[in-house]
Design a protein around this motif. Structure first.
Motif: not given
Lengths: 334, 334
Positions: A14-19, A21-22, A25-31, A39-43
């Motif tokens: 998930i670190y790779d996904v977060a990085a 996506a900019g 990690v917390a946001t990536a996880s929650r998305a 925002t839905e855009q971020t998700r």
């Protein structure tokens, strides 16, 4: 690290996904879990990046990331700790019985660095963030309004729709001046800090409300030296000098009391003096020790702690500014 | 929660393993990954519990847990922040360029609560912990000697084989007294705090080394009031009063300077006074402002920060106590 797609599902973290996506990690996880606020855009961006990288969330990771973390982040730019440490003691006191720890993270007035620290708190999956500072009328140099965790503001300015705790300086100042009046003081002046501070304006207005037309306000620095200078001015003019002085903070009050003693004016017999802040190191060492207004920062911290926990548990808390009462601490100067 | 074995592999999380084995998540993770430092007994127990619960680590979780966290925990019982906050500023300064954030966690002198906070730091996967306090000769109320992350001690006492940073009070005090000698002072006394403090003993010994047989040491409280009282004693006896005073801290020095002024003794013309701590709020407000020994706590923090990072990166650091030089800050009192 994420420049070429990783083929093995297990290797993509998930670190790779977060990085990629900019986001944190917390946001990536929650998305990916369809939770949190963003925002839905971020998700959507996070989901697309995750798909591109072949990331497949599994229940274990969801468990790790979704679980309550029992940690609250306290973010402040009060690097000296004068206001934030008493507040932190209150937050800790309120939450320790629930097994919640408080981590203090100090930021300088540099937005980019502040962002690094906020991301660090989010990466650590704190359950919420309490934002604090060294002035109630200044915002921290970082936008906390769209974080995936609840944010509460205490002793710093938050956005309009935030939950904010500050001390009721109006009430505290009013009680201080009323106390001087009740001691029989008839000519009470106010010696305070720079007019640009909101707290100076609130305290001065409360003073004005009590003394009325007689109001006489002297602005200067937040220092002992200014207390000395103000006394020199008041006692050198043609006017009758005051018999009561309400000071904007304890340092000014200490300067005032020292200057009066050196002029042979006795505190509190000739002149009563009241300070503001109840800063032990200054108030207790003054001769005589200062009567002073305490902002109850510990109680402010307690309330902020209980509120952030309620929000973290999904409870509703109405936005708005809560002013908690100050307390006049009586010593011997007034 | 773990009272009955969970059958579905995916449902068993490392939190459950940690809880059942009575260790933190960090320790559980390291036990299962055969990394970190712990007793073999602990490692085996964790593995057995994991097997019983049907826990199967996967690479994703290992990735999550094994990765560098870019966070350092700063643990202290200095709830007032007098010593720890300057130190924290130094740690932050040293590490911020590397993207490392520092989280301060304050503990009271309660071992059980201290353990909760240490576990919280470990659960957050900090890369290391810097332990600090309010006295160099006291240990924190929690044993940090067998943690799965490196620990460095700064301004608190560590175990014998630890890496510990403290200020070189001997050198700082020696330079302060030598400065008074260089100013032509011939009768220099030392007014300081309670003899039970190691720092008091070190500073007094350094003073003794410089002045020799003439040494005259007065112990009292760490307060302005004691400074006043000491001056009253020294100036009321039959002996010639001193012309130089080296004080154990700035509060005592401020009391000394105020008391001398009130006796009509001019500082520094008649008597030179030097303080210790260089605590801005006290030293700069004294009239005249205090010459004082600065312990360079910020630099102490920098060194501790760089060292904990080196340890976190697997580098070897020799154990032992490092004493970093103090600096005499010249103002006008001496």
């Amino acid at each position: 690290m994420v420049s070429e797609p990783v083929k093995t599902i297990e290797r993509t973290r998930i670190y790779d996904v977060a990085a990629a996506a900019g986001v944190s990690v917390a946001t990536a996880s929650r998305a990916l879990n369809d939770t949190g606020r963003m925002t839905e855009q971020t998700r959507e961006r996070v989901k697309q990046v995750a798909a591109q990288l072949g990331f497949r969330p599994n229940t274990m990771a969801r468990g790790l990331l979704g679980k309550r973390s029992f940690t609250i982040g306290l973010l402040t730019n009060d690097t000296y700790g004068r206001f934030t440490l008493p507040l932190m003691a209150g937050v800790s006191e309120a939450l320790v019985d629930r097994g919640v720890s408080v981590f203090l993270c100090t930021i300088e007035d540099d937005a980019a660095l502040a962002k690094v620290h906020v991301d660090a708190l989010l990466d650590k999956q704190v359950d919420g963030i309490i934002a604090s500072g060294r002035r109630v009328d200044r915002r921290l140099p970082v936008d906390l309004s769209n974080l995936p965790v609840p944010v509460v503001y205490a002793f710093t300015e938050g956005p309009d729709d935030s939950v904010t705790f500050i001390s009721d300086d109006e009430q505290g100042s009013r009680e201080a001046v009323q106390w001087l009046v009740s001691r029989g003081r008839r000519r009470i002046v106010h010696i305070t800090g720079p007019e640009s501070f909101a707290s100076v304006q609130v305290r001065a207005q409360a003073y004005r409300t009590v003394v009325g037309e007689q109001a006489e306000i002297h602005h200067g620095e937040w220092s002992e030296a200014w207390g000395h200078e103000a006394v020199a001015r008041l006692w050198s003019g043609a006017d009758t000098p005051p018999d009561g002085i309400f000071c904007g903070n304890d340092q000014i009050a200490r300067g005032v009391v020292d200057a009066l003693r050196e002029r042979g004016v006795t505190v509190p017999d000739d002149v009563s003096v009241v300070g503001f802040d109840n800063w032990e190191i200054v108030a207790a060492a003054t001769r005589p020790p200062l009567t002073s207004v305490d902002m109850n920062l510990r109680e402010l911290g307690r309330e902020a702690g209980l509120t952030i926990l309620a929000l973290a548990e999904g409870k509703e808390v109405a936005p708005g500014i809560r002013r908690l009462p100050c307390q006049l601490v009586l010593r011997q100067s007034g």
